[in-house]
Design an enzyme around this catalytic site. Structure first.
Site, PDB file in Angstrom:
ATOM      1  N   CYS A   1     -14.941  13.783   5.113  1.00 30.82           N
ATOM      2  CA  CYS A   1     -16.070  12.916   5.454  1.00 30.82           C
ATOM      3  C   CYS A   1     -16.126  12.680   6.965  1.00 30.82           C
ATOM      4  O   CYS A   1     -15.114  12.343   7.588  1.00 30.82           O
ATOM      5  CB  CYS A   1     -15.948  11.587   4.727  1.00 30.82           C
ATOM      6  SG  CYS A   1     -16.011  11.746   2.927  1.00 30.82           S
TER       7      CYS A   1
ATOM      8  N   PHE B   1       0.832  -1.191   0.000  1.00 30.10           N
ATOM      9  CA  PHE B   1       0.000   0.000   0.000  1.00 30.10           C
ATOM     10  C   PHE B   1       0.873   1.250   0.000  1.00 30.10           C
ATOM     11  O   PHE B   1       1.830   1.340   0.785  1.00 30.10           O
ATOM     12  CB  PHE B   1      -0.917   0.030   1.223  1.00 30.10           C
ATOM     13  CG  PHE B   1      -2.260  -0.608   1.010  1.00 30.10           C
ATOM     14  CD1 PHE B   1      -3.426   0.115   1.164  1.00 30.10           C
ATOM     15  CD2 PHE B   1      -2.355  -1.944   0.644  1.00 30.10           C
ATOM     16  CE1 PHE B   1      -4.668  -0.462   0.957  1.00 30.10           C
ATOM     17  CE2 PHE B   1      -3.589  -2.542   0.442  1.00 30.10           C
ATOM     18  CZ  PHE B   1      -4.748  -1.792   0.591  1.00 30.10           C
TER      19      PHE B   1
ATOM     20  N   HIS C   1      -8.875  -6.770   6.664  1.00 34.28           N
ATOM     21  CA  HIS C   1      -7.605  -6.434   7.294  1.00 34.28           C
ATOM     22  C   HIS C   1      -7.805  -6.058   8.762  1.00 34.28           C
ATOM     23  O   HIS C   1      -6.943  -6.339   9.601  1.00 34.28           O
ATOM     24  CB  HIS C   1      -6.925  -5.288   6.536  1.00 34.28           C
ATOM     25  CG  HIS C   1      -7.733  -4.063   6.390  1.00 34.28           C
ATOM     26  ND1 HIS C   1      -8.876  -4.013   5.607  1.00 34.28           N
ATOM     27  CD2 HIS C   1      -7.619  -2.807   6.917  1.00 34.28           C
ATOM     28  CE1 HIS C   1      -9.402  -2.804   5.662  1.00 34.28           C
ATOM     29  NE2 HIS C   1      -8.671  -2.064   6.455  1.00 34.28           N
TER      30      HIS C   1
ATOM     31  N   GLU D   1      -7.565   3.687  -5.275  1.00 34.11           N
ATOM     32  CA  GLU D   1      -8.815   3.853  -4.553  1.00 34.11           C
ATOM     33  C   GLU D   1      -9.120   5.350  -4.489  1.00 34.11           C
ATOM     34  O   GLU D   1      -8.320   6.123  -3.951  1.00 34.11           O
ATOM     35  CB  GLU D   1      -8.703   3.238  -3.157  1.00 34.11           C
ATOM     36  CG  GLU D   1      -8.430   1.740  -3.208  1.00 34.11           C
ATOM     37  CD  GLU D   1      -8.456   1.072  -1.842  1.00 34.11           C
ATOM     38  OE1 GLU D   1      -8.432   1.799  -0.833  1.00 34.11           O
ATOM     39  OE2 GLU D   1      -8.489  -0.162  -1.797  1.00 34.11           O
TER      40      GLU D   1
ATOM     41  N   CYS E   1     -14.793   9.200   8.231  1.00 34.67           N
ATOM     42  CA  CYS E   1     -13.475   8.719   7.794  1.00 34.67           C
ATOM     43  C   CYS E   1     -12.656   8.234   8.983  1.00 34.67           C
ATOM     44  O   CYS E   1     -12.518   8.929   9.993  1.00 34.67           O
ATOM     45  CB  CYS E   1     -12.730   9.833   7.064  1.00 34.67           C
ATOM     46  SG  CYS E   1     -11.135   9.283   6.401  1.00 34.67           S
ATOM     47  N   ASP E   2     -12.106   7.013   8.863  1.00 40.09           N
ATOM     48  CA  ASP E   2     -11.345   6.428   9.965  1.00 40.09           C
ATOM     49  C   ASP E   2      -9.868   6.278   9.626  1.00 40.09           C
ATOM     50  O   ASP E   2      -9.152   5.488  10.243  1.00 40.09           O
ATOM     51  CB  ASP E   2     -11.938   5.070  10.353  1.00 40.09           C
ATOM     52  CG  ASP E   2     -11.903   4.065   9.194  1.00 40.09           C
ATOM     53  OD1 ASP E   2     -11.456   4.426   8.098  1.00 40.09           O
ATOM     54  OD2 ASP E   2     -12.328   2.911   9.407  1.00 40.09           O
ATOM     55  N   THR E   3      -9.391   7.042   8.640  1.00 39.28           N
ATOM     56  CA  THR E   3      -8.020   6.899   8.168  1.00 39.28           C
ATOM     57  C   THR E   3      -7.212   8.162   8.463  1.00 39.28           C
ATOM     58  O   THR E   3      -7.678   9.269   8.243  1.00 39.28           O
ATOM     59  CB  THR E   3      -7.995   6.629   6.657  1.00 39.28           C
ATOM     60  OG1 THR E   3      -8.763   5.453   6.383  1.00 39.28           O
ATOM     61  CG2 THR E   3      -6.575   6.410   6.160  1.00 39.28           C
TER      62      THR E   3
ATOM     63  N   CYS F   1      -6.677  15.085   1.410  1.00 37.29           N
ATOM     64  CA  CYS F   1      -7.902  14.754   0.697  1.00 37.29           C
ATOM     65  C   CYS F   1      -8.668  16.035   0.416  1.00 37.29           C
ATOM     66  O   CYS F   1      -8.546  17.018   1.156  1.00 37.29           O
ATOM     67  CB  CYS F   1      -8.757  13.801   1.541  1.00 37.29           C
ATOM     68  SG  CYS F   1     -10.252  13.196   0.687  1.00 37.29           S
TER      69      CYS F   1
END
Length: 222
Positions: free
Chosen positions: A50, A40, A216, A112, A53-55, A46
């Site tokens: 959002c 990855f 994951h 993505e 969003c959990d990233t 970004c």
């Protein structure tokens, strides 16, 4: 994260330096390539914010293209042939040279994206689009952000995030021309997540969508 990240504009440049959060080996946990050994490349920033969003993608640093490619090669180790370019929003940065060089090296490349931006990347790159809804408690006008026509003709699959608790994320909100995956939203609440899973499974069964799980996370992988 969770709508608090700044909305960052499109970056210009020749793509010889990119803002990178992290590069890591794992298994692709979502969508059409679930289970594939992968490397990855998480890019920073970004253009959306959002609320679910959990990233983490704001802790990024510049990396030259040769250094980036060398790290991918090292982590791939000759056994991982899928490189997933994610974010943030990958199309926010000039990723054309990165995609081209990865393909030259024999990697399969997947991007993505949220579907609101696009760059002319090589045809061999697979695009998984996860549309985002612009509605919410602080928005006057709701609805999914339109998918750019130049991107839509390239999309290999769509992945819609589903929540039983956010009306705007109850179901697929766009007519699309590629396979549709539905994935339960992770709301960091066991009860809500169980309800999201049940709702998503029901949608898949009733409407013929394909189910995607964040495997994951189930495996405690990055």
């Amino acid at each position: 994260m969770f709508g608090q990240n700044p909305k960052r504009p499109i970056e210009k440049g020749d793509g010889q330096t990119l803002q990178v959060v992290e590069i890591f080996p794992t298994l692709q946990g979502e969508g059409p390539y679930t289970g594939w050994p992968s490397v990855f490349v998480r890019l920073g920033g970004c253009n959306l914010a959002c609320r679910f969003c959990d990233t983490e993608f704001e802790n990024f640093n510049p990396m030259t293209l040769p250094d980036l490619l060398a790290q991918v090669d090292q982590l791939a180790g000759g056994i991982r042939n899928l490189v997933v370019i994610t974010g943030g929003e990958p199309f926010r940065q000039p990723i054309e040279p990165l995609c081209t060089e990865l393909l030259k090296k024999g990697y399969k490349v997947q991007i993505e994206t949220n579907g609101t931006l696009y760059r002319p990347i090589p045809p061999a790159v697979d695009i998984i689009c996860s549309p985002k809804n612009e509605s919410g408690p602080n928005k006057k006008n709701g609805g999914y952000a339109p998918i750019r026509p130049d991107l839509a003709e390239r999309v290999n699959a769509y992945k819609f995030i589903i929540s039983a608790h956010m009306p705007e994320y109850h179901d697929v909100g766009l007519q699309v021309n590629a396979p549709v995956y539905v994935q339960p939203m992770d709301e960091h609440d066991e009860v809500k997540n169980a309800e999201n899973l049940a709702h998503t499974v029901n949608l898949a069964i009733k409407k013929g969508y394909r189910l995607s799980l964040q495997t994951h996370k189930l495996l405690n992988l990055p």
